[in-house]
Design a protein around this motif. Structure first.
Motif, PDB file in Angstrom:
ATOM      1  N   LYS A  55      93.322  -2.253 -35.022  1.00  0.00           N
ATOM      2  CA  LYS A  55      93.175  -1.566 -33.739  1.00  0.00           C
ATOM      3  C   LYS A  55      91.759  -1.016 -33.571  1.00  0.00           C
ATOM      4  N   MET A 112      89.533  -3.940 -32.717  1.00  0.00           N
ATOM      5  CA  MET A 112      89.746  -4.409 -31.349  1.00  0.00           C
ATOM      6  C   MET A 112      89.028  -3.519 -30.352  1.00  0.00           C
ATOM      7  N   ARG A 113      88.942  -2.220 -30.615  1.00  0.00           N
ATOM      8  CA  ARG A 113      88.196  -1.343 -29.716  1.00  0.00           C
ATOM      9  C   ARG A 113      86.706  -1.664 -29.750  1.00  0.00           C
ATOM     10  N   GLU A 114      86.203  -2.062 -30.917  1.00  0.00           N
ATOM     11  CA  GLU A 114      84.785  -2.371 -31.011  1.00  0.00           C
ATOM     12  C   GLU A 114      84.450  -3.755 -30.469  1.00  0.00           C
ATOM     13  N   THR A 115      85.402  -4.648 -30.441  1.00  0.00           N
ATOM     14  CA  THR A 115      85.166  -6.011 -29.930  1.00  0.00           C
ATOM     15  C   THR A 115      85.986  -6.215 -28.664  1.00  0.00           C
ATOM     16  N   SER A 116      85.688  -5.409 -27.676  1.00  0.00           N
ATOM     17  CA  SER A 116      86.460  -5.459 -26.436  1.00  0.00           C
ATOM     18  C   SER A 116      85.746  -6.199 -25.319  1.00  0.00           C
ATOM     19  N   THR A 117      84.536  -6.694 -25.570  1.00  0.00           N
ATOM     20  CA  THR A 117      83.773  -7.393 -24.536  1.00  0.00           C
ATOM     21  C   THR A 117      83.667  -8.875 -24.889  1.00  0.00           C
ATOM     22  N   THR A 150      81.164  -9.615 -27.806  1.00  0.00           N
ATOM     23  CA  THR A 150      81.603  -9.316 -29.164  1.00  0.00           C
ATOM     24  C   THR A 150      82.775 -10.188 -29.587  1.00  0.00           C
ATOM     25  N   LEU A 151      83.647 -10.540 -28.645  1.00  0.00           N
ATOM     26  CA  LEU A 151      84.760 -11.428 -28.988  1.00  0.00           C
ATOM     27  C   LEU A 151      84.271 -12.821 -29.365  1.00  0.00           C
ATOM     28  N   PHE A 189      95.205 -10.161 -29.990  1.00  0.00           N
ATOM     29  CA  PHE A 189      93.785 -10.273 -30.338  1.00  0.00           C
ATOM     30  C   PHE A 189      93.359 -11.742 -30.376  1.00  0.00           C
ATOM     31  N   GLU A 245      92.905 -13.062 -26.844  1.00  0.00           N
ATOM     32  CA  GLU A 245      91.637 -12.651 -26.235  1.00  0.00           C
ATOM     33  C   GLU A 245      90.469 -13.463 -26.802  1.00  0.00           C
ATOM     34  N   ARG A 286      76.297  -6.135 -26.291  1.00  0.00           N
ATOM     35  CA  ARG A 286      77.729  -5.958 -26.508  1.00  0.00           C
ATOM     36  C   ARG A 286      78.493  -5.955 -25.194  1.00  0.00           C
TER      37      ARG A 286
END
Length: 840
Positions: free
Chosen positions: A422, A425-430, A433-434, A487, A490, A825
Motif C-alpha cells: 500500500k 502504491m501511494r508512491e507510484t500513483s502516476t 512512476t507506474l 496494482f 494499473e 513523477r
C-alpha cells in the motif's frame, strides 16, 4: 484464426477426455459390490470367531533355528487366519526374535516390568528418527507366495508389478504420528472415575500413521495407517496393518510379548471389532475402519500389493531434570502424579506454571512377516547418542501450538507485506512512476500469495485446532491478492501502449527482411551503395504520433500496403474490453502455473530426498528472484528508483522469514533438517539483487552494460563538453555568449576556470558552470570539460557520481536531478518548453 487461448482450452479438453476414457474402471459395480462386501464381512466374522476361541500360546510357529522336517518337543501351532497359516509361507520363524527384541528394548527404556519407570500415559504426538534394516533369517520374494490361495476371490491391482512399502536400503528416515484418544475403547470397558484412577486402564485402542523414507534404497517414501493397542502403565504399544492377505488386527493379541498383554488386548479387540463389523453390516458401503492405505477408496475394491508390518513402540521415561521431580527422593508415585499434572495442563490449560515440557521419546521395531526384514530405530544401547536417539518429538498439544504460532506469525508477515504494498502504491500513483515498475515482479508476488491463499484455504477445510490461524492467513492473503491485482491492472494499463509499440517494432523489423528475400534472388548480388554514411549525431526523440516521415517511409518500402492508415489509428488506445481480456489471460496463466506448482510440490513428497531437496531449493531460488525482472526493466528503460527502498528491503526480509524457519530452526514442526548451505545461497542471491538495484540507483541503470545490448534511450546525465556546441551537446544556459553580447560579462563571471576549480577539488580539465535551476530557483553547479581536453574520470565511478547532480532534457534544458525527477513523477513534459520527455 482462433485465438491461442481457445486452442489451449481445446487441447486441455481433449487431454481430459482422453484421461477419463483411458482410466481403468475395475470396480465391481453396483450389483456385484454389495455381494463382495458381504463376502468380506463373512471372512472377518470368521476371523473374529477365531480370535474368541483361541488362547495364549495357540500361535507358536516354527522357529528359525529348528531343524527342518524333524520332530521337536512341541509341535508348531498356527492360526486359521489369513497370513497366519503355515501354508501361507510368511516368515513367522522370526516371530520369537521379534518378541525378544521388543522385550529387550522395553527393559532398556523403563526397566523390568515389576518396577517400570513412569512414562507418558497418553502417547498422542509426533516423533521422528532414523532406522536401520536387518534381514530376516529366511529370504522372501514376491514369487514366494500364491496369492490366489492366500486370498481367494480377490482381484489385485497391479499383481505383476513390484510390491509397495518394500524397503531395500540399509538406512533411512521414519516419522510416527500416534493418535491415542482417551475416549476410544478401553479395557476394562467402563471405568468409574470416582473409584478407579486412570492408571487402572489396562489397554486402550490406538492408531498411528507411519512415514518411511527409503533414503539409500529405492529413494521412495511410503505413508501407511496402522491400528493397535496401547498399554499405558507399561508405555508399550503394538500396531499392525490389515489387508486382504493379512488379518493383522484379528491376530494382534497372538503377536504380543506377554500373557497379560494377550488377555487385555483380546478382550479389548473382541468388543471394538464386533462393534465395527456391526456398523459395516448396517452400512454396507462403509470404508474399512482398519485399512492401512490413507485416502484411497479404490483399495476397498481392488487392493494393491504391499508389504505388511508389525510395529512395536516403547515410550521412554521423561527427563527428570525438566520434570522437576526426583524419583529417588519422592518415589515413582509422585513422578507419575507429576506426569499426570503435565498432561492435564496440556489438554485442559488451567494456568499451572511449568518450566518446560519434556520431549516425547520412543523406540520402535518394525517387522514385515511377508517381505522378511526388520527396521529398528537407531539409538542407545546399540548406537551412540550422536548416531541417533531413537524417535524424538513432541506431544500433540505442543506440536499444534507450534503450528498455530507459525501460522499466526505468517499472517502477521503477510499483513506487513500488504502494508508495504500500500505504501508503494501511494508512491507510484502516476503514469510516469507506474511505467518504471516491472510487471513480472508484481506477477511473481501475486503468484506466491495466490498459492499461499490456496494452501491456507484447503488447510482450513480440515483444520480444527489451527482453524483460526489458518483463516487469518486466508483472509489476509486474499486481501493482499486483491490489492496486488488492482496494482497489476494499473501497471498494465500504463505499460500496454509500450508493449504494443515494441510489437510493432518487431513487425517492422521483420517486414523489410521478408521483402528483401522475395525481391532479390539468392544468386543476385545487390550493387554496393555509393552514398556516404551519415555522421553520428545525438538521437532526436520524436513522439510516435508525430513521426510522419517514418510512416511515409514505411508505406513506400512496403509494397503490400495499398493505402496508408491514419496517423492516429496505430496509436488508438485499447478498449476496456481488450484490457480486461489481456488481464484475464495473464491471471489465467498465473492460476494454471500455480496449480501445476502445487500439484508438483505435493508429488515431490514421495520423491527421493536428494531430488526433493533439489526441487524445493530450485523452486525457492526462482521465487526469491523476484527482483530480477525489475533489474531488467531498469536497464531496458534506462530508469532507476522504480521501487522505494523500504518496499524492496521490507519485502525481501518478510518473504525470507518463513523460508528461514524451515531452513535454520532445528525444531520446526515439519521436522525439516537444517540446511545452512542452501539457506546462505538463497540469502546471498537475494542480497546480490538488492546490491544491483542499489548500484543502478547510484551509478545508473546501464552502468557497465555494453551499448549494443539494449535499445537506445535518452541519457539524462551526459558528459558536457565546451567544444560540442554545434552538435547541440551543451544545454541552453551553458553556452557562452559572444564578446559583443551585453550579457557576456555576467555570464563569464559565472564560469569557474580550471585553476579555481583546483582549489575546490575539481580537475584542471573541467570548468564549473553555475546556473539557476528553473524548478527550485537554486544555484546549480555543472562540470563541463574544457575545449580540447579529455576528462579521464568521465567514464569511471567518480565521473558518474559527479554527473548525478544534474539532468539534461532532449530539449537541452538543465535542472537539478532531484528537482526534475520529482517533476517527472507527475508530468513527462519539460518544465520550461513543455516538450515531451522520455520516461525515466
Amino acid at each position: 484464426m482462433r485465438p491461442p487461448q481457445d486452442n489451449a482450452r481445446a487441447i486441455f479438453l481433449i487431454i481430459l477426455i482422453f484421461w477419463l476414457a483411458t482410466s481403468p474402471d475395475s470396480g465391481p459395480g453396483l450389483i456385484a459390490g454389495p455381494n463382495l462386501i458381504k463376502t468380506r464381512i463373512a471372512r472377518q466374522r470368521h476371523a473374529l470367531g477365531v480370535l474368541n476361541s483361541t488362547q495364549w500360546g495357540d500361535f507358536a510357529p516354527r522357529l528359525s533355528d529348528d531343524p527342518p522336517e524333524t520332530e521337536t518337543e512341541t509341535e508348531p501351532k498356527y492360526l486359521n487366519l489369513t497370513g497366519f497359516r503355515e501354508e501361507d509361507g510368511y516368515v513367522w520363524e522370526d516371530l520369537k526374535r521379534f518378541k525378544d527384541r521388543c522385550e529387550e528394548w522395553s527393559r532398556n527404556a523403563v526397566g523390568i516390568p515389576e518396577a517400570a519407570e513412569p512414562v507418558w500415559q497418553n502417547a498422542t504426538g509426533v516423533v521422528h528418527g532414523s532406522w536401520q534394516r536387518i534381514n530376516a533369517s529366511l529370504p522372501r520374494y514376491h514369487s514366494s507366495y500364491n496369492l490366489s490361495a492366500i486370498a481367494p476371490g480377490v482381484s489385485w491391482a497391479g499383481s505383476n508389478s513390484d510390491w509397495g512399502r518394500n524397503v531395500t536400503g540399509a538406512e533411512g528416515k521414519i516419522m510416527v504420528r500416534i493418535e491415542d484418544n482417551e475416549n476410544d475403547e478401553t479395557e476394562p470397558e467402563k471405568i468409574d472415575k470416582l473409584i478407579l484412577d486412570k492408571a487402572e486402564v489396562k489397554a486402550r485402542q490406538v492408531s498411528g500413521t507411519v512415514n518411511i523414507d527409503d533414503v539409500e534404497g529405492t529413494g521412495s517414501g511410503w505413508e501407511m495407517r496402522l491400528h493397535g493397542v496401547h498399554w499405558p502403565r507399561q508405555g508399550a504399544m503394538l500396531f499392525t496393518t490389515t489387508s486382504e492377505k493379512f488379518a493383522g488386527v484379528f491376530g494382534l493379541p497372538h503377536l504380543t510379548t506377554r500373557p497379560d498383554f494377550f488377555e487385555s488386548s483380546r478382550a479389548l479387540l473382541n468388543r471394538s471389532l464386533d462393534k465395527a463389523l456391526e456398523e459395516k453390516e448396517r452400512h454396507t458401503l462403509l470404508v474399512e475402519p482398519w485399512t492401512s492405505t490413507l485416502d484411497s477408496p479404490s483399495e476397498a475394491w481392488n487392493p494393491t500389493l504391499h508389504c505388511e508390518y508389525l510395529l512395536y513402540v516403547q515410550i521412554h521415561p521423561l527427563d527428570q531434570d525438566i520434570l522437576g521431580v526426583q524419583p529417588s527422593l519422592t518415589g515413582p508415585e509422585n513422578v507419575a502424579k507429576a506426569i499426570q499434572d503435565v498432561e492435564d495442563e496440556l489438554r485442559f490449560p488451567q494456568g499451572t506454571g511449568h518450566r518446560a515440557i519434556p520431549r516425547l521419546q520412543m523406540s520402535a521395531i518394525l517387522f514385515s512377516p511377508d517381505c522378511g526384514f526388520f527396521l529398528e530405530t537407531k539409538g542407545p544401547p546399540a548406537f551412540a547418542q550422536a548416531d541417533g536417539q531413537h524417535l524424538v518429538g513432541v506431544k500433540q498439544e505442543i506440536f499444534l501450538y507450534s503450528v498455530s504460532t507459525f501460522l499466526l506469525g505468517l499472517a502477521v508477515i503477510i499483513f506487513g507485506q500488504l502494508q508495504l504494498l500500500k505504501m508503494q502504491m501511494r508512491e507510484t500513483s502516476t503514469p510516469s512512476t507506474l511505467g518504471r515498475v516491472s510487471f513480472n515482479t508484481c506477477c511473481m508476488m501475486l503468484l506466491a500469495d495466490g498459492m499461499l491463499f490456496t494452501g491456507a484455504a484447503a488447510w482450513s477445510f480440515s483444520a480444527s485446532t489451527t482453524l483460526l490461524p489458518s483463516l487469518a492467513i486466508t483472509c489476509v492473503s486474499l486481501l493482499s491478492m486483491t490489492i496486488e491485482t488492482f496494482f497489476l491492472a494499473e501497471i498494465h494499463k500504463v505499460q500496454e501502449p509500450e508493449w504494443r509499440r515494441q510489437e510493432r517494432e518487431r513487425e517492422r523489423q521483420n517486414a523489410p527482411a521478408n521483402t528483401t528475400n522475395t525481391t532479390n534472388p539468392p544468386n543476385r548480388q545487390t550493387p554496393p551503395s555509393t552514398t556516404p554514411l551519415a555522421s553520428a549525431t545525438p538521437p532526436i526523440i520524436i513522439p510516435s504520433d508525430q513521426d510522419i516521415d517514418a510512416e511515409i517511409a514505411e508505406v513506400e518500402n512496403n509494397p503490400n500496403t495499398t493505402l496508408p492508415a491514419p496517423a492516429t489509428a496505430a496509436n488508438a488506445p485499447p478498449s476496456a474490453q481488450t484490457l480486461r481480456t489481456q488481464l484475464s489471460n495473464t491471471f489465467g496463466s498465473l492460476l494454471f502455473l500455480g496449480i501445476c506448482i502445487l500439484f508438483l510440490s505435493l508429488a515431490a513428497a514421495s520423491w527421493r530426498p536428494s531430488i526433493r531437496a533439489a526441487y524445493f531449493n530450485t523452486l525457492l531460488f526462482g521465487y526469491l528472484s523476484l527482483w530480477v525482472p525489475q533489474i531488467y526493466r531498469n536497464v531496458h528503460r534506462n530508469c532507476r528508483r522504480a521501487l522505494s527502498w523500504q518496499f524492496v528491503i521490507g519485502q525481501s526480509i518478510l518473504r525470507l522469514l518463513p523460508i528461514a524457519y524451515f531452513y535454520i530452526v532445528p525444531g520446526n514442526f515439519a521436522f525439516a533438517e537444517p540446511d545452512w548451505t542452501a539457506f546462505l545461497v538463497l540469502v546471498g542471491w537475494l542480497w546480490i539483487q538488492i546490491w544491483i538495484l542499489a548500484a543502478q540507483s547510484v551509478l545508473g541503470p546501464r552502468f557497465g552494460v555494453p551499448k549494443g545490448w539494449m535499445p537506445e534511450a535518452w541519457e539524462y546525465h551526459p558528459v558536457l563538453r565546451e567544444d560540442n556546441i554545434e552538435a547541440g551537446g551543451l544545454p541552453i544556459g551553458l553556452v557562452l555568449s559572444t564578446p559583443s553580447s551585453p550579457t557576456s560579462t555576467s555570464t563569464l563571471e559565472r564560469v569557474r576556470t580550471g585553476e579555481e576549480g583546483k582549489k575546490r577539488g575539481n580537475s584542471s580539465t573541467t570548468n564549473t558552470h553555475v546556473i539557476d535551476c528553473a524548478i527550485c530557483r537554486e544555484v546549480l553547479e555543472v562540470p563541463v570539460v574544457r575545449a580540447g581536453s579529455d576528462d579521464p574520470t568521465a567514464g569511471g565511478v567518480s565521473g558518474v557520481l559527479a554527473r548525478r547532480a544534474y539532468m539534461v532534457t532532449p530539449c537541452r534544458h538543465i535542472f537539478h536531478s532531484a528537482c526534475l525527477e520529482g517533476w517527472m513523477r507527475f508530468r513527462l513534459q519539460c518544465p520550461i518548453c513543455r516538450e515531451e520527455l522520455p520516461p525515466l
